[in-house]
Motif scaffolding. Structure first.
Motif, PDB file in Angstrom:
ATOM      1  N   GLY A  26       5.615 -75.323   1.821  1.00  0.00           N
ATOM      2  CA  GLY A  26       5.392 -74.018   2.421  1.00  0.00           C
ATOM      3  C   GLY A  26       4.297 -73.184   1.792  1.00  0.00           C
ATOM      4  N   PRO A  85      10.868 -70.121   5.779  1.00  0.00           N
ATOM      5  CA  PRO A  85      11.707 -71.290   6.068  1.00  0.00           C
ATOM      6  C   PRO A  85      12.490 -71.129   7.368  1.00  0.00           C
ATOM      7  CG  PRO A  85      11.915 -70.660   3.762  1.00  0.00           C
ATOM      8  CD  PRO A  85      11.141 -69.570   4.434  1.00  0.00           C
ATOM      9  N   SER A 140       6.662 -79.198   3.619  1.00  0.00           N
ATOM     10  CA  SER A 140       7.882 -78.433   3.352  1.00  0.00           C
ATOM     11  C   SER A 140       7.761 -77.548   2.115  1.00  0.00           C
ATOM     12  CB  SER A 140       9.075 -79.377   3.191  1.00  0.00           C
ATOM     13  OG  SER A 140       8.847 -80.288   2.126  1.00  0.00           O
TER      14      SER A 140
END
Length: 331
Positions: free
Chosen positions: A161, A89, A159
């Motif tokens: 990931g 992140p 997002s």
């Protein structure tokens, strides 16, 4: 630039299985949808995605044991390789993504299409090419016709990931009885909630019962996710029933328990049918998900489906205990 022509995502509410079916057809070893669903475990999966006090989120159908997929997919006649990683992140350098791009490019250059995760949306897709000049993949997923096949590398994955890729390798010889035994054991594992991480989300038949309890109480049920989860679950169990019907016809020793399990899974499908009408995808039935009377009816239908599924699991366990399969599991 590399592109592998002639690939198409097969229609399936379970996108991973649709991608697998398309790739097997391209490789010249096609299998019917219900065989793929049954052999790989997708026919038996259920997760009631839950977060922040809300249940039936749309992530449930794809929240499964990804580490088990190469072995499960090998039952379809090819060895499978997996690349898995996570983005860091906020970091500029992303080793997991960079490694995945090179891993994918080597296999695409060798003419091997991939199954990948989370390109245009949180679903699986066929990756059939890449361009270094444009810095991205070419994919087939359920949004490709609307938005085109190109996905920039710097936008993948989302997002979430999660970097996930699967690639077929060389063909392998599959013993049909061993594959059946492994597939039925996977069914029992899935029904028992052992198809995913131990993250507290309800899974398997107990997950269906938890779904019923949510409807029977005041728990918030996600409208769109509820409709999507219902559609995926019903289609998966229909394929599971068809898979069991084939087993009953093809292995006489399994006929009685396989036919009984097939019949019970078709009862699961019937129990879910009125809910598909009440909560249609993609709208979810607008206010239906909050209507007390409809919620109570949904709870009753889901509990009925769970009871039939538990009885089906008992019949599958009976089939596994028969000598024709038990010898395989004990090797």
């Amino acid at each position: 630039m590399t592109e592998i022509p002639g690939l198409a995502l097969a229609p399936n509410w379970t996108s991973a299985a649709g991608a697998l079916e398309g790739i097997l057809a391209h490789l010249g070893q096609p299998l019917p949808r219900h065989a793929i669903m049954g052999l790989t475990g997708h026919a038996w999966h259920f997760c009631l995605a839950s977060r922040g006090g809300v249940v039936a989120l749309p992530s449930g159908p794809a929240d499964l044991n990804r580490a088990a997929l190469p072995d499960r997919y090998a039952r379809t006649g090819f060895r499978w390789e997996r690349y898995s990683g996570r983005l860091v992140p906020g970091a500029t350098d992303q080793p997991a993504r960079a490694g995945a791009i090179e891993w994918a490019a080597a296999r695409l250059d060798a003419g091997r299409p991939l199954i990948g995760w989370d390109f245009h949306l949180h679903e699986h897709a066929i990756v059939y090419g890449y361009s270094r000049d444009r810095a991205g993949f070419f994919v087939h997923d359920i949004l490709t016709e609307e938005v085109g096949p190109f996905v920039p590398w710097d936008a993948w994955p989302s997002s979430l990931g999660e970097v996930e890729l699967l690639a077929p390798a060389e063909p392998v010889e599959v013993d049909p009885v061993e594959a059946v035994a492994a597939a039925l054991q996977t069914a029992l594992d899935c029904f028992d909630g052992r198809d995913g991480p131990g993250d507290g989300q309800p899974r398997g038949t107990a997950g269906i019962e938890a779904w019923a309890a949510a409807f029977d109480g005041d728990t918030e049920v996600d409208r769109a996710g509820n409709a999507y989860t219902l559609a995926v679950l019903q289609a998966a169990r229909m394929d599971g029933a068809d898979f069991l019907a084939d087993l009953a016809a093809g292995i006489p020793e399994l006929s009685a328990p396989a036919q009984r399990a097939e019949r019970l899974l078709r009862e699961v499908v019937k129990a879910l049918s009125p809910l598909i009408t009440l909560f249609p995808f993609p709208t979810g039935g607008h206010g239906n998900v909050g209507n007390p009377g409809l919620r109570r009816g949904a709870a009753m239908a889901l509990n009925r489906a769970a009871r039939y599924e538990r009885e089906a699991a008992a019949s599958i366990a009976e089939a596994l205990a028969l000598r024709v399969l038990s010898r395989t599991l004990c090797r």
